[in-house]
Design a protein around this motif. Structure first.
Motif, PDB file in Angstrom:
ATOM      1  N   HIS A 154      29.789  37.736  85.154  1.00  0.00           N
ATOM      2  CA  HIS A 154      30.733  37.571  84.338  1.00  0.00           C
ATOM      3  C   HIS A 154      30.363  36.397  83.406  1.00  0.00           C
ATOM      4  CE1 HIS A 154      32.869  41.039  84.240  1.00  0.00           C
ATOM      5  NE2 HIS A 154      33.516  40.904  85.234  1.00  0.00           N
ATOM      6  N   HIS A 155      30.170  35.285  84.405  1.00  0.00           N
ATOM      7  CA  HIS A 155      30.076  33.718  83.740  1.00  0.00           C
ATOM      8  C   HIS A 155      28.440  34.078  83.147  1.00  0.00           C
ATOM      9  CE1 HIS A 155      33.694  31.870  84.700  1.00  0.00           C
ATOM     10  NE2 HIS A 155      33.386  32.112  85.925  1.00  0.00           N
ATOM     11  N   LEU A 156      27.425  34.458  83.705  1.00  0.00           N
ATOM     12  CA  LEU A 156      26.077  34.625  83.292  1.00  0.00           C
ATOM     13  C   LEU A 156      26.013  35.322  82.085  1.00  0.00           C
ATOM     14  CD1 LEU A 156      23.152  33.857  83.873  1.00  0.00           C
ATOM     15  CD2 LEU A 156      23.042  36.213  85.033  1.00  0.00           C
ATOM     16  N   ASN A 157      26.824  36.492  81.990  1.00  0.00           N
ATOM     17  CA  ASN A 157      26.779  37.280  80.708  1.00  0.00           C
ATOM     18  C   ASN A 157      27.328  36.697  79.517  1.00  0.00           C
ATOM     19  OD1 ASN A 157      25.222  39.420  81.889  1.00  0.00           O
ATOM     20  ND2 ASN A 157      27.029  40.562  82.939  1.00  0.00           N
ATOM     21  N   ALA A 158      28.365  35.872  80.012  1.00  0.00           N
ATOM     22  CA  ALA A 158      29.168  35.100  78.791  1.00  0.00           C
ATOM     23  C   ALA A 158      28.203  34.168  78.256  1.00  0.00           C
ATOM     24  CB  ALA A 158      30.469  34.491  79.223  1.00  0.00           C
ATOM     25  N   ALA A 159      27.456  33.400  79.300  1.00  0.00           N
ATOM     26  CA  ALA A 159      26.453  32.241  78.770  1.00  0.00           C
ATOM     27  C   ALA A 159      25.366  32.907  78.028  1.00  0.00           C
ATOM     28  CB  ALA A 159      25.950  31.601  80.081  1.00  0.00           C
ATOM     29  N   LEU A 160      24.911  34.105  78.198  1.00  0.00           N
ATOM     30  CA  LEU A 160      23.763  34.935  77.544  1.00  0.00           C
ATOM     31  C   LEU A 160      23.974  35.118  76.207  1.00  0.00           C
ATOM     32  CD1 LEU A 160      21.952  36.637  80.364  1.00  0.00           C
ATOM     33  CD2 LEU A 160      21.036  34.950  78.934  1.00  0.00           C
ATOM     34  N   ASP A 161      25.566  35.673  76.149  1.00  0.00           N
ATOM     35  CA  ASP A 161      25.969  36.044  74.897  1.00  0.00           C
ATOM     36  C   ASP A 161      26.061  34.918  73.832  1.00  0.00           C
ATOM     37  OD1 ASP A 161      26.422  38.789  75.201  1.00  0.00           O
ATOM     38  OD2 ASP A 161      28.564  38.476  76.147  1.00  0.00           O
ATOM     39  N   GLU A 162      26.806  33.676  74.449  1.00  0.00           N
ATOM     40  CA  GLU A 162      26.681  32.557  73.650  1.00  0.00           C
ATOM     41  C   GLU A 162      25.187  32.119  73.056  1.00  0.00           C
ATOM     42  OE1 GLU A 162      28.694  28.266  73.981  1.00  0.00           O
ATOM     43  OE2 GLU A 162      29.311  29.783  75.512  1.00  0.00           O
TER      44      GLU A 162
END
Length: 101
Positions: free
Chosen positions: A56-64
């Protein structure tokens, strides 16, 4: 031969060393199969939770990261590897622009 070496049976331990070795504590006790199964399941659930949170944290960082990268069609979502490669190339292009200016 010294008297200490004879009395210890010829051991190579230094004088004054304890003759008994300390026994291990903690995990050495026997556990039932049901308890082992419960522990394994609990560990697996915790590991799954940690992995889920990591993703979840990795995907949020990639979205940002995607939000600050210029893309041609705005509705196109880049894959993870495309996002990283594009970000790398974009940073390189910006640094080359600065270097030449």
């Amino acid at each position: 031969m010294p008297a200490e070496a004879v009395s210890s049976g010829g051991c190579s331990e230094p004088p004054g060393a304890p003759r008994e070795r300390r026994r291990r504590r903690g995990r050495a006790r026997a556990r039932t199969e049901a308890l082992l199964h419960t522990l394994k399941r609990s560990r697996r659930v915790k590991a799954n939770d940690r992995e889920r949170n990591r993703m979840h944290h990795l995907n949020a960082a990639l979205d940002e990261l995607r939000s600050v990268l210029p893309t041609f069609p705005d509705d196109t979502k880049l894959t993870k590897i495309e996002t990283l490669r594009f970000a790398y190339n974009y940073i390189w292009a910006l640094s080359e622009t600065l270097r030449l200016a």
